[in-house]
Design a protein around this motif. Structure first.
Motif, PDB file in Angstrom:
ATOM      1  N   SER A   7      19.403 -28.638  29.792  1.00 15.79           N
ATOM      2  CA  SER A   7      20.105 -29.918  29.656  1.00 15.79           C
ATOM      3  C   SER A   7      20.997 -30.198  30.839  1.00 15.79           C
ATOM      4  O   SER A   7      21.346 -31.344  31.103  1.00 15.79           O
ATOM      5  N   ALA A   8      21.388 -29.142  31.577  1.00 17.63           N
ATOM      6  CA  ALA A   8      22.261 -29.342  32.719  1.00 17.63           C
ATOM      7  C   ALA A   8      21.492 -29.782  33.951  1.00 17.63           C
ATOM      8  O   ALA A   8      22.070 -30.168  34.954  1.00 17.63           O
ATOM      9  N   THR A   9      20.154 -29.707  33.911  1.00 20.28           N
ATOM     10  CA  THR A   9      19.359 -30.110  35.054  1.00 20.28           C
ATOM     11  C   THR A   9      19.431 -31.614  35.229  1.00 20.28           C
ATOM     12  O   THR A   9      19.197 -32.378  34.301  1.00 20.28           O
ATOM     13  N   VAL A  10      19.754 -32.067  36.444  1.00 20.46           N
ATOM     14  CA  VAL A  10      19.879 -33.487  36.699  1.00 20.46           C
ATOM     15  C   VAL A  10      18.497 -34.085  36.905  1.00 20.46           C
ATOM     16  O   VAL A  10      17.734 -33.617  37.744  1.00 20.46           O
ATOM     17  N   VAL A 104      34.702 -28.507  28.655  1.00 20.21           N
ATOM     18  CA  VAL A 104      34.357 -29.724  29.385  1.00 20.21           C
ATOM     19  C   VAL A 104      33.005 -29.562  30.067  1.00 20.21           C
ATOM     20  O   VAL A 104      32.128 -30.428  29.979  1.00 20.21           O
ATOM     21  N   ALA A 105      32.814 -28.432  30.753  1.00 20.11           N
ATOM     22  CA  ALA A 105      31.562 -28.192  31.467  1.00 20.11           C
ATOM     23  C   ALA A 105      30.383 -28.125  30.511  1.00 20.11           C
ATOM     24  O   ALA A 105      29.293 -28.637  30.810  1.00 20.11           O
ATOM     25  N   ILE A 139      32.706 -27.834  35.955  1.00 20.15           N
ATOM     26  CA  ILE A 139      31.549 -28.732  35.874  1.00 20.15           C
ATOM     27  C   ILE A 139      30.589 -28.468  37.026  1.00 20.15           C
ATOM     28  O   ILE A 139      29.375 -28.334  36.831  1.00 20.15           O
ATOM     29  N   THR A 140      31.120 -28.394  38.241  1.00 21.82           N
ATOM     30  CA  THR A 140      30.243 -28.213  39.400  1.00 21.82           C
ATOM     31  C   THR A 140      29.569 -26.844  39.370  1.00 21.82           C
ATOM     32  O   THR A 140      28.428 -26.702  39.822  1.00 21.82           O
ATOM     33  N   GLY A 141      30.238 -25.848  38.809  1.00 24.84           N
ATOM     34  CA  GLY A 141      29.617 -24.537  38.690  1.00 24.84           C
ATOM     35  C   GLY A 141      28.505 -24.519  37.665  1.00 24.84           C
ATOM     36  O   GLY A 141      27.490 -23.825  37.845  1.00 24.84           O
ATOM     37  N   ARG A 142      28.681 -25.281  36.592  1.00 21.93           N
ATOM     38  CA  ARG A 142      27.696 -25.309  35.508  1.00 21.93           C
ATOM     39  C   ARG A 142      26.555 -26.294  35.785  1.00 21.93           C
ATOM     40  O   ARG A 142      25.426 -26.082  35.331  1.00 21.93           O
ATOM     41  N   CYS A 143      26.837 -27.345  36.550  1.00 19.47           N
ATOM     42  CA  CYS A 143      25.874 -28.434  36.728  1.00 19.47           C
ATOM     43  C   CYS A 143      25.653 -28.742  38.210  1.00 19.47           C
ATOM     44  O   CYS A 143      26.067 -29.806  38.699  1.00 19.47           O
ATOM     45  N   PRO A 144      25.027 -27.856  38.955  1.00 18.92           N
ATOM     46  CA  PRO A 144      24.775 -28.127  40.376  1.00 18.92           C
ATOM     47  C   PRO A 144      23.890 -29.358  40.537  1.00 18.92           C
ATOM     48  O   PRO A 144      22.943 -29.562  39.785  1.00 18.92           O
ATOM     49  N   GLY A 145      24.248 -30.191  41.502  1.00 18.91           N
ATOM     50  CA  GLY A 145      23.472 -31.411  41.737  1.00 18.91           C
ATOM     51  C   GLY A 145      24.029 -32.628  41.044  1.00 18.91           C
ATOM     52  O   GLY A 145      23.666 -33.755  41.386  1.00 18.91           O
ATOM     53  N   LEU A 146      24.900 -32.439  40.062  1.00 19.56           N
ATOM     54  CA  LEU A 146      25.529 -33.559  39.373  1.00 19.56           C
ATOM     55  C   LEU A 146      26.583 -34.189  40.284  1.00 19.56           C
ATOM     56  O   LEU A 146      27.331 -33.481  40.955  1.00 19.56           O
ATOM     57  N   PHE A 147      26.651 -35.531  40.313  1.00 23.79           N
ATOM     58  CA  PHE A 147      27.680 -36.215  41.098  1.00 23.79           C
ATOM     59  C   PHE A 147      28.951 -36.284  40.251  1.00 23.79           C
ATOM     60  O   PHE A 147      29.001 -37.004  39.256  1.00 23.79           O
ATOM     61  N   VAL A 148      29.961 -35.536  40.660  1.00 19.57           N
ATOM     62  CA  VAL A 148      31.221 -35.488  39.912  1.00 19.57           C
ATOM     63  C   VAL A 148      32.231 -36.402  40.596  1.00 19.57           C
ATOM     64  O   VAL A 148      32.669 -36.140  41.714  1.00 19.57           O
TER      65      VAL A 148
END
Length: 271
Positions: A7-10, A104-105, A139-148
């Protein structure tokens, strides 16, 4: 791979530019904010390559006031419903709906969208920037590629609303991995230019009345959000139709029923 990792894959689509790339064009990215599936579909049909959600619109549509983490479940449901949309989706997740960075992540990882907007104001007050930076890092550690997109609420809340204060918070958030900085409420051209010049990632502002996209782009702004304005304008338009009919007048024109129906039919076929 665990379900949470999946689910974390963008989601990506080679037919359109990546969401990050949309912030590097000649004009600022205009991000319209939707409050339900129909409004998101309408924005995409109008040619927008990306849509955001609005916590105010999502909460208000469910009868809940903005803030207070009231939009958590409704936002998650809307973002998941928008998965078939032929556009990037960025979710407004208030302050992440928790004080715990890992929670949050985990919430963000379950959305499966292209970006999130996370604010550093909770219950009408600014939080410690280190606390917000920890959420961004999680968040960035859990969801690489996501625009935060890290929202800095000094101007929005009228608390220490100076360029220097915003830059100090922005520096901490960029160091934690933020891909963009959102400064709602900032409108002065000189201040916008100074913020954009000093912040090394794309700067996002709310649409500024009287200032065109090209003008904001000339100041260095890379993204402009509509916030809850379309939702509030839709309410005004709906009331205007009813009051015009009640008064014997002619209501404003609207998309024909068949066209509106077909837009939703096309979307439903993608699900």
């Amino acid at each position: 791979m665990t379900p949470d990792d999946r689910s974390a894959t963008v989601p990506t689509d080679s037919r359109r530019p990546g969401f990050h790339d949309l912030h590097a064009g000649g004009r600022p990215l205009l991000l319209p904010n939707a409050w339900d599936v129909a409004s998101a579909v309408a924005f995409v049909d109008a040619g927008f390559p990306a849509v955001g959600t609005t916590s105010f619109g999502v909460g208000a549509a469910a009868g809940r006031p903005d803030g207070g983490r009231a939009s958590r479940d409704a936002t998650a449901a809307l973002v998941r419903a928008l998965a078939p949309l032929d556009a990037h989706v960025s979710a407004d997740v208030e302050d992440g709906y928790s004080d715990d960075p890992d929670e949050v992540a985990a919430y963000v990882a379950g959305l499966g969208c292209a970006g999130v907007n996370v604010e550093d104001g909770t219950d009408g007050r600014l939080v410690d920037p280190e606390v917000h930076a920890a959420k961004i890092a999680a968040i960035t550690g859990r969801c690489p590629g996501l625009f935060v997109n890290a929202r800095v609420d000094n101007y929005w809340l009228g608390a220490d609303a100076t360029v220097g204060a915003v830059l100090r918070r922005a520096e901490a958030y960029v160091a934690a991995g933020a891909d963009g900085i959102f400064v709602p409420g900032a409108t002065d051209p000189d201040e916008l230019r100074e913020l954009a010049a000093a912040i090394p990632v794309p700067v996002n502002v709310l649409a500024v009345p009287g200032r065109m996209l090209d003008e904001l782009g000339g100041l260095g702004i890379r993204r402009v959000s509509t916030g809850s304005l379309p939702y509030r304008a839709a309410l005004d338009a709906a009331v205007g139709v009813a009051t015009a009919i009640r008064g014997g007048g002619t209501p404003m024109s609207a998309t024909p029923y068949r066209d509106a129906q077909q837009a939703i039919v096309r979307f439903a076929r993608r699900t």
